[in-house]
Scaffold this motif. Structure first.
Motif, PDB file in Angstrom:
ATOM      1  N   GLY A 137      39.313  50.692  38.224  1.00 43.22           N
ATOM      2  CA  GLY A 137      39.052  50.236  36.770  1.00 43.22           C
ATOM      3  C   GLY A 137      39.737  49.102  36.666  1.00 43.22           C
ATOM      4  N   ALA A 138      40.859  48.732  36.724  1.00 40.63           N
ATOM      5  CA  ALA A 138      41.465  47.388  36.339  1.00 40.63           C
ATOM      6  C   ALA A 138      40.792  46.293  37.301  1.00 40.63           C
ATOM      7  N   LEU A 139      40.393  46.637  38.509  1.00 41.94           N
ATOM      8  CA  LEU A 139      39.880  45.546  39.525  1.00 41.94           C
ATOM      9  C   LEU A 139      38.672  45.169  38.918  1.00 41.94           C
ATOM     10  N   SER A 140      37.977  46.034  38.659  1.00 38.76           N
ATOM     11  CA  SER A 140      36.234  46.001  38.175  1.00 38.76           C
ATOM     12  C   SER A 140      36.269  45.229  36.806  1.00 38.76           C
ATOM     13  N   GLN A 141      37.296  45.616  36.023  1.00 44.67           N
ATOM     14  CA  GLN A 141      37.276  44.936  34.616  1.00 44.67           C
ATOM     15  C   GLN A 141      37.668  43.603  34.787  1.00 44.67           C
ATOM     16  N   ARG A 142      38.652  43.277  35.599  1.00 49.08           N
ATOM     17  CA  ARG A 142      38.779  41.790  35.863  1.00 49.08           C
ATOM     18  C   ARG A 142      37.570  41.050  36.310  1.00 49.08           C
ATOM     19  N   VAL A 143      36.992  41.647  37.424  1.00 52.80           N
ATOM     20  CA  VAL A 143      35.767  40.848  38.174  1.00 52.80           C
ATOM     21  C   VAL A 143      34.869  40.572  36.717  1.00 52.80           C
ATOM     22  N   ARG A 144      34.609  41.637  36.114  1.00 50.47           N
ATOM     23  CA  ARG A 144      33.436  41.342  34.990  1.00 50.47           C
ATOM     24  C   ARG A 144      33.981  40.474  33.973  1.00 50.47           C
ATOM     25  N   ALA A 145      35.225  40.227  33.666  1.00 51.94           N
ATOM     26  CA  ALA A 145      35.856  39.432  32.885  1.00 51.94           C
ATOM     27  C   ALA A 145      35.550  37.969  33.405  1.00 51.94           C
ATOM     28  N   ILE A 146      35.862  37.594  34.508  1.00 56.60           N
ATOM     29  CA  ILE A 146      35.634  36.389  35.324  1.00 56.60           C
ATOM     30  C   ILE A 146      34.359  35.955  35.296  1.00 56.60           C
TER      31      ILE A 146
END
Length: 153
Positions: A137-146
């Motif tokens: 979840g943390a990995l995908s959330q950061r990718v979406r934010a970028i």
């Protein structure tokens, strides 16, 4: 006076372009490593499941005094170690401290649960799943934010 203002504006524009290029390189680097880490964490999780299955089969065969294939357990263990090494080599490149910590915590949980599987202790699949899902979840959330911060092409 006009020349001086033009010069100052050009310097500011050049500095802005340079800062934007640096930000873009950072984001590309970060995206690459986040996606690679996500893939390697998935591979590590798959090898963990393979290993726990092989360990369970070996224990059952021992309990029933049946011959078992030690090679299958050794192969699963080697694959698990290889996946862990690949992931470990990537985690240090995660720029966000919290995400890096969550991935490392997931690795620790998998490592401890693999040891439980080997010794015959109950494997805490639910807890491993919870911690792994937090990391994903943390990995995908950061990718979406970028991606959300990038201008439309």
């Amino acid at each position: 006076m006009n020349g001086w203002l033009t010069y100052r504006r050009q310097r500011k524009d050049k500095a802005d372009e340079s800062a934007d290029a640096l930000r873009q390189r950072r984001e590309e680097f970060e995206l690459q490593h986040l996606v690679e880490t996500n893939q390697k964490l998935h591979a590590y999780l798959e090898r963990f499941h393979d290993f726990t299955s092989a360990a369970r089969k070996a224990r059952m065969a021992e309990q029933q005094n049946r011959p078992h294939l030690d090679g299958a357990l050794t192969t699963a263990h080697d694959a698990l170690d290889e996946a862990e090494g690949a992931l470990h080599g990537n985690v240090g490149f995660i720029l966000d401290d919290e995400i890096r910590s969550k991935v490392r915590q997931a690795m620790t949980y998998i490592d401890l649960a693999a040891a439980d599987a080997l010794t015959g202790d109950s494997v805490p699949y639910g807890e491993v799943g919870r911690v792994i899902n937090e990391a994903f979840g943390a990995l995908s959330q950061r990718v979406r934010a970028i991606y959300a911060d990038q201008p439309a092409a």
